[in-house]
Write an enzyme that holds these catalytic residues in place. Sequence first.
Site, PDB file in Angstrom:
ATOM      1  N   GLU A  12      37.836 125.640  88.637  1.00 45.30           N
ATOM      2  CA  GLU A  12      37.859 124.541  88.399  1.00 45.30           C
ATOM      3  C   GLU A  12      39.308 124.566  88.482  1.00 45.30           C
ATOM      4  O   GLU A  12      39.686 123.401  87.332  1.00 45.30           O
ATOM      5  CB  GLU A  12      37.582 124.530  86.904  1.00 45.30           C
ATOM      6  CG  GLU A  12      35.942 124.302  86.972  1.00 45.30           C
ATOM      7  CD  GLU A  12      35.422 124.172  85.355  1.00 45.30           C
ATOM      8  OE1 GLU A  12      33.811 123.490  85.403  1.00 45.30           O
ATOM      9  OE2 GLU A  12      35.179 125.158  85.580  1.00 45.30           O
ATOM     10  N   GLY A  78      27.330 118.823  82.943  1.00 37.21           N
ATOM     11  CA  GLY A  78      25.806 118.131  83.537  1.00 37.21           C
ATOM     12  C   GLY A  78      25.926 116.929  82.787  1.00 37.21           C
ATOM     13  O   GLY A  78      26.603 116.324  81.596  1.00 37.21           O
ATOM     14  N   ILE A 154      22.376 123.092  80.746  1.00 31.95           N
ATOM     15  CA  ILE A 154      21.066 122.477  80.206  1.00 31.95           C
ATOM     16  C   ILE A 154      19.818 122.117  81.821  1.00 31.95           C
ATOM     17  O   ILE A 154      20.527 121.352  82.465  1.00 31.95           O
ATOM     18  CB  ILE A 154      21.726 121.333  79.742  1.00 31.95           C
ATOM     19  CG1 ILE A 154      22.292 121.996  78.176  1.00 31.95           C
ATOM     20  CG2 ILE A 154      20.645 120.639  78.983  1.00 31.95           C
ATOM     21  CD1 ILE A 154      21.778 122.679  77.372  1.00 31.95           C
ATOM     22  N   MET A 174      30.023 123.774  78.243  1.00 28.41           N
ATOM     23  CA  MET A 174      29.492 124.700  77.644  1.00 28.41           C
ATOM     24  C   MET A 174      31.208 125.342  77.342  1.00 28.41           C
ATOM     25  O   MET A 174      31.042 126.895  76.346  1.00 28.41           O
ATOM     26  CB  MET A 174      29.769 125.965  78.155  1.00 28.41           C
ATOM     27  CG  MET A 174      27.873 125.752  79.420  1.00 28.41           C
ATOM     28  SD  MET A 174      26.963 126.780  80.396  1.00 28.41           S
ATOM     29  CE  MET A 174      26.742 128.778  79.432  1.00 28.41           C
ATOM     30  N   ASP A 198      25.874 117.640  87.890  1.00 25.64           N
ATOM     31  CA  ASP A 198      24.127 117.563  87.442  1.00 25.64           C
ATOM     32  C   ASP A 198      23.984 116.615  87.129  1.00 25.64           C
ATOM     33  O   ASP A 198      25.038 116.638  85.181  1.00 25.64           O
ATOM     34  CB  ASP A 198      23.946 119.404  87.902  1.00 25.64           C
ATOM     35  CG  ASP A 198      24.319 119.742  86.416  1.00 25.64           C
ATOM     36  OD1 ASP A 198      25.316 120.466  86.576  1.00 25.64           O
ATOM     37  OD2 ASP A 198      23.240 119.994  85.650  1.00 25.64           O
TER      38      ASP A 198
HETATM   39  N1  ADE Z   1      27.998 122.464  83.604  1.00 25.98           N
HETATM   40  C1  ADE Z   1      28.081 121.751  84.253  1.00 25.98           C
HETATM   41  N2  ADE Z   1      26.794 121.201  84.314  1.00 25.98           N
HETATM   42  C2  ADE Z   1      25.949 121.793  83.773  1.00 25.98           C
HETATM   43  C3  ADE Z   1      24.895 122.010  82.649  1.00 25.98           C
HETATM   44  N3  ADE Z   1      24.014 121.482  83.511  1.00 25.98           N
HETATM   45  N4  ADE Z   1      24.703 122.524  81.392  1.00 25.98           N
HETATM   46  C4  ADE Z   1      26.001 123.251  80.327  1.00 25.98           C
HETATM   47  N5  ADE Z   1      27.019 122.644  81.618  1.00 25.98           N
HETATM   48  C5  ADE Z   1      26.773 122.389  82.853  1.00 25.98           C
END
Ligand code: ADE
Length: 229
Positions: A12, A78, A154, A174, A198
Amino acid sequence: MLIGLIGAMDVEIEGLKAVMENKTSEVISSVEYCRGFIRGKECIAAVAGVGKVNAAVCAQTMILKYSPDIIINIGVAGGLAPELGTGDIAVADSVVEHDVDTTPTGEPPGYISGLERVYIECSKSLADRLYNAASEIEGLMVCRGVIASGDQFIASTEQRNRIIDSFGAIAAEMEGASIGHVCAMSDVPFGVIRSISDGANGESPVSFLEFTELAAKNSISIILKLLED
Ligand code: ADE
């Protein structure tokens, strides 16, 4: 003007460090802080590690040691808003710690003791600039709203729906809210920009591995655009 840039993972931030000029660096509490110029703007960049504690330690150290004028949290997330697909962009107007829960004592979900609120506002002018920079990149959907952070990856519809229903969030990650929390305590303007790796659902473990590199590159491209202006 010193711009703080914090990501959780190497991927990142490494694209920013790679184009940093006159770079100096220092390691404090296991985190490397790289200072130099990106696109002519003075920046301090760090890879904090994943999760809220790592992010908070990094942001607090950055503030005390380097006094950045603003801090931007970048990276992947996410997607929760239905219109956000892989690679698309979420810009935070505010952030929330979705895993903070003192509801048995009568507080609302996400209520942050000390700040005495649930949502932490980002700098409006910084969010505007991040949104405008993101909108300049063709082919990417850009959404603005609440970004939710917690110490959980998640990866289920139940977790996903709880965060949407409780906080109206457009993306989950996060770190952003813990950086916002630290910045709010010291009155440092902050912003969060994330690219979607995602869908924060059952497919996330696979999608995250496949698309994190692409998503991380997108968020770096936006920061480079912002720094060019
Ligand atoms: N960072 C990228 N995808 C994530 C997810 N699904 N949950 C938490 N942090 C993330």
